[in-house]
Design a protein around this motif. Sequence first.
Motif, mmCIF file in Angstrom:
data_model
loop_
_atom_site.group_PDB
_atom_site.id
_atom_site.type_symbol
_atom_site.label_atom_id
_atom_site.label_comp_id
_atom_site.label_asym_id
_atom_site.label_seq_id
_atom_site.Cartn_x
_atom_site.Cartn_y
_atom_site.Cartn_z
ATOM 1 N N PHE A 1 0.828 -1.193 0.000
ATOM 2 C CA PHE A 1 0.000 0.000 0.000
ATOM 3 C C PHE A 1 0.866 1.248 0.000
ATOM 4 C CE2 PHE A 1 -2.652 -3.279 1.881
ATOM 5 C CZ PHE A 1 -3.795 -3.143 1.122
ATOM 6 N N LEU A 2 0.508 2.209 -0.858
ATOM 7 C CA LEU A 2 1.241 3.459 -0.981
ATOM 8 C C LEU A 2 0.371 4.599 -0.476
ATOM 9 C CD1 LEU A 2 2.541 2.943 -4.597
ATOM 10 C CD2 LEU A 2 3.878 2.717 -2.537
ATOM 11 N N ARG A 3 1.001 5.590 0.126
ATOM 12 C CA ARG A 3 0.289 6.773 0.589
ATOM 13 C C ARG A 3 1.097 8.004 0.234
ATOM 14 N NH1 ARG A 3 2.421 9.459 4.912
ATOM 15 N NH2 ARG A 3 3.950 8.363 6.160
ATOM 16 N N HIS A 4 0.422 9.153 0.249
ATOM 17 C CA HIS A 4 1.095 10.422 0.012
ATOM 18 C C HIS A 4 1.542 11.009 1.347
ATOM 19 C CE1 HIS A 4 0.327 10.879 -4.243
ATOM 20 N NE2 HIS A 4 -0.886 10.400 -4.031
ATOM 21 N N TYR A 5 2.512 11.905 1.279
ATOM 22 C CA TYR A 5 2.928 12.637 2.467
ATOM 23 C C TYR A 5 1.837 13.627 2.864
ATOM 24 C CZ TYR A 5 7.775 11.073 2.566
ATOM 25 O OH TYR A 5 8.913 10.331 2.698
ATOM 26 N N SER A 6 1.775 13.953 4.127
ATOM 27 C CA SER A 6 0.824 14.960 4.605
ATOM 28 C C SER A 6 1.485 16.336 4.566
ATOM 29 C CB SER A 6 0.380 14.616 6.025
ATOM 30 O OG SER A 6 1.500 14.565 6.871
ATOM 31 N N CYS A 7 0.763 17.362 5.002
ATOM 32 C CA CYS A 7 1.254 18.748 5.119
ATOM 33 C C CYS A 7 1.506 19.392 3.769
ATOM 34 C CB CYS A 7 2.519 18.822 5.980
ATOM 35 S SG CYS A 7 2.353 18.106 7.599
ATOM 36 N N LYS A 8 0.740 19.063 2.755
ATOM 37 C CA LYS A 8 0.929 19.647 1.430
ATOM 38 C C LYS A 8 -0.320 20.397 0.965
ATOM 39 C CE LYS A 8 3.576 19.958 -2.311
ATOM 40 N NZ LYS A 8 2.709 20.411 -3.337
ATOM 41 N N SER A 9 -1.295 20.602 1.857
ATOM 42 C CA SER A 9 -2.554 21.187 1.422
ATOM 43 C C SER A 9 -2.647 22.692 1.657
ATOM 44 C CB SER A 9 -3.713 20.493 2.123
ATOM 45 O OG SER A 9 -3.565 20.626 3.512
ATOM 46 N N HIS A 10 -2.047 23.210 2.693
ATOM 47 C CA HIS A 10 -2.143 24.645 2.950
ATOM 48 C C HIS A 10 -0.908 25.110 3.716
ATOM 49 C CE1 HIS A 10 -3.572 22.874 6.683
ATOM 50 N NE2 HIS A 10 -3.438 24.023 7.270
ATOM 51 N N LEU A 11 -0.809 26.425 3.890
ATOM 52 C CA LEU A 11 0.358 27.079 4.512
ATOM 53 C C LEU A 11 1.647 26.726 3.779
ATOM 54 C CD1 LEU A 11 -0.472 26.493 8.294
ATOM 55 C CD2 LEU A 11 -0.903 28.532 6.962
ATOM 56 N N LEU A 12 1.614 26.849 2.465
ATOM 57 C CA LEU A 12 2.754 26.432 1.654
ATOM 58 C C LEU A 12 3.792 27.527 1.470
ATOM 59 C CD1 LEU A 12 0.830 24.477 -1.093
ATOM 60 C CD2 LEU A 12 2.088 23.549 0.826
ATOM 61 N N GLN A 13 3.452 28.783 1.777
ATOM 62 C CA GLN A 13 4.403 29.854 1.501
ATOM 63 C C GLN A 13 5.587 29.845 2.467
ATOM 64 O OE1 GLN A 13 1.952 33.275 1.722
ATOM 65 N NE2 GLN A 13 2.096 33.488 3.931
ATOM 66 N N LYS A 14 5.396 29.294 3.652
ATOM 67 C CA LYS A 14 6.520 29.257 4.584
ATOM 68 C C LYS A 14 7.347 27.981 4.463
ATOM 69 C CE LYS A 14 3.634 27.887 8.492
ATOM 70 N NZ LYS A 14 3.253 28.303 9.841
ATOM 71 N N LYS A 15 6.889 27.027 3.662
ATOM 72 C CA LYS A 15 7.670 25.812 3.430
ATOM 73 C C LYS A 15 8.603 26.033 2.254
ATOM 74 C CE LYS A 15 4.011 23.025 5.282
ATOM 75 N NZ LYS A 15 2.677 22.653 4.988
ATOM 76 N N SER A 16 9.795 25.532 2.368
ATOM 77 C CA SER A 16 10.761 25.719 1.290
ATOM 78 C C SER A 16 10.378 24.873 0.086
ATOM 79 C CB SER A 16 12.164 25.335 1.766
ATOM 80 O OG SER A 16 12.235 23.954 2.011
ATOM 81 N N SER A 17 10.867 25.263 -1.078
ATOM 82 C CA SER A 17 10.554 24.523 -2.301
ATOM 83 C C SER A 17 11.157 23.126 -2.261
ATOM 84 C CB SER A 17 11.051 25.279 -3.524
ATOM 85 O OG SER A 17 12.437 25.494 -3.423
#
Length: 65
Positions: free
Chosen positions: A22-38
């Motif tokens: 079973f494969l899953r995606h990482y979390s924390c990719k839906s909002h507040l993206l401007q403070k996360k680095s590219s």
Amino acid sequence: MYKLKTSKSVSKRFKISSSGKFLRHYSCKSHLLQKKSSNRKRKLRRTILIDYCDNGSFNYTLPYK
């Protein structure tokens, strides 16, 4: 024997690899993206395997994989 129902929410969130894992995606990719680095956002795009201890519950929710 009656048919088991597939959990539709689980079938939309998780995929099955060719080897049956079973494969899953990482979390924390839906909002507040401007403070996360590219670099961090790029790493969050990937898919990873779920933990081995959770395989039993996924086999029950996705009986016809």
